[in-house]
Design an enzyme around this catalytic site. Sequence first.
Site, short mmCIF file in Angstrom:
data_model
loop_
_atom_site.label_atom_id
_atom_site.label_comp_id
_atom_site.label_asym_id
_atom_site.label_seq_id
_atom_site.Cartn_x
_atom_site.Cartn_y
_atom_site.Cartn_z
CG HIS A 239 7.07 0.40 -5.22
ND1 HIS A 239 6.09 0.90 -4.85
CD2 HIS A 239 7.58 -0.26 -4.51
CE1 HIS A 239 5.69 0.53 -3.71
NE2 HIS A 239 6.68 -0.59 -3.28
CG ASP A 309 10.65 -2.68 -4.14
OD1 ASP A 309 11.12 -3.06 -2.74
OD2 ASP A 309 9.67 -2.84 -4.56
O1 DOR Z 1 7.03 -6.92 -3.57
C1 DOR Z 1 7.45 -6.43 -2.72
N1 DOR Z 1 8.13 -7.13 -1.72
N2 DOR Z 1 6.85 -5.38 -2.29
C2 DOR Z 1 7.06 -4.93 -1.05
O2 DOR Z 1 6.35 -3.55 -0.75
C3 DOR Z 1 7.86 -5.27 0.04
C4 DOR Z 1 8.81 -6.21 -0.78
C5 DOR Z 1 9.46 -7.39 0.33
O3 DOR Z 1 9.98 -6.66 1.37
O4 DOR Z 1 9.47 -8.26 0.12
#
Ligand code: DOR
Length: 443
Positions: A239, A309
């Site tokens: 990201h 993500d």
């Molecule tokens: O915003 C995020 N949420 N970035 C991350 O690296 C982990 C992810 C999560 O697992 O909730």
Amino acid sequence: MVFSPDDMRFDKIFSNGTVVTPAGVMRCDVGVVGETIAYLGDLNKAAAEEIIDCTDLHILPGVIDSQVHFREPGAEHKENLVSGSRAAVLGGVTSVFEMPNTNPPTVSAEALQDKVARAVNRMHCDFAFWVGGTHENAANVGELERLPGAAGIKIFMGSSTGDLLVADDAGVRAILQNTKRRVAVHSEEESRLNERKDLRIAGDASSHPIWRDETAAILCTERLVKIAHETNSPIHVLHVSTKQEIAFLQLHKDLVTLEATPHHLTFSSDDYAKYGNLIQMNPPIRAPEHREAVWWGVEQGLIDVLGSDHAPHTLEEKAKPYPASPSGMPGVQTTLPIMLNYVNMGKLTLERLVDLTSHGPNRIFGISRKGRIAVGYDADLAIVDLNREEIITNASSASKVAWTPYDKIKIKGWPIATVLRGKIVMWQGKVIGEAIGRVVKFI
Ligand code: DOR
């Protein structure tokens, strides 16, 4: 002709579609035998058990989403491997690589085997699992990354959801020295995040990118790339979210691959007023100039893959006042529709989209038989209607958290069917059949 389709018997023929092949976008039929693509061309007269008419539709390789968080074990109220994989196939995704920040985290052979065992007969798409690199397992990462079902090693250099963290040079170096496969990294400078915590404004998510600023991202990425050069290790920066990293990483393509997310391409800091904590994530949604820089990376071929993500948290959790609200948003179901909409807007070509969603993962992670519509490859397909207009809604979200940051957004371009190794696993918005997902293999 070396092989004539007249002498072949197909299990399925996807006929009359416009197919995105390595040779270009072309009208042709796709003949499938068993789980495998067996012929591309005119199969008008060929025999098949089943013919699926794809007139007016485009046939893309299934999307390979190399960054999802499916929360099992440990936080199944947010998602599990069943619900996450249903969301995946509804969005044209045929393989996912799932992240290690579960509870317990995936940091040992036992934890990896547990995830694989949970996934078999329950996941609707194929899968692999990232193993978290830690100070404790640094000596063993070389064995861990080679286990069946392992996507590779993932390092959190900045802390995010969960407690996986390797922030120091020595820790990162130890992991990179002991791995051969491409290591995926969440790159935000932990010391700077700690120094700047007071910049968070209670109740105001727009302070998130001020706290976790672009300097935190580039400082960490520079340090990471230096160590990668010292150890001569291929790395994958997850990201990418800043124009500074886009400028820097183009000088390091010998070792570095880059991921962009649909939400960093879509949202900017201007959107916190409307969406608040819903678009709070790590690394943050930033000022529009950063979004434009990531788009530049897409246009110029610098970005290698798109990852969703997919990081679901419930609306209740997201409603906690910032910064008590967790970071992350769902996305595995919406990557393809959102990006098809950008194709229709002229922001990228269909070929470039497929390069990012399928060829890119195939190339940079060395995935066996997936990511191209080519003879001998798995018949993993996303069949899409580029002209279909739809409104994305929370109600259509298959994730357990039942919301999407794209709620009420009207888009053009929609997945109609998902085919996994020759079997239709999604048809017109419905998940079809048993959960036949199995481990992705690597070359
Ligand atoms: O915003 C995020 N949420 N970035 C991350 O690296 C982990 C992810 C999560 O697992 O909730």
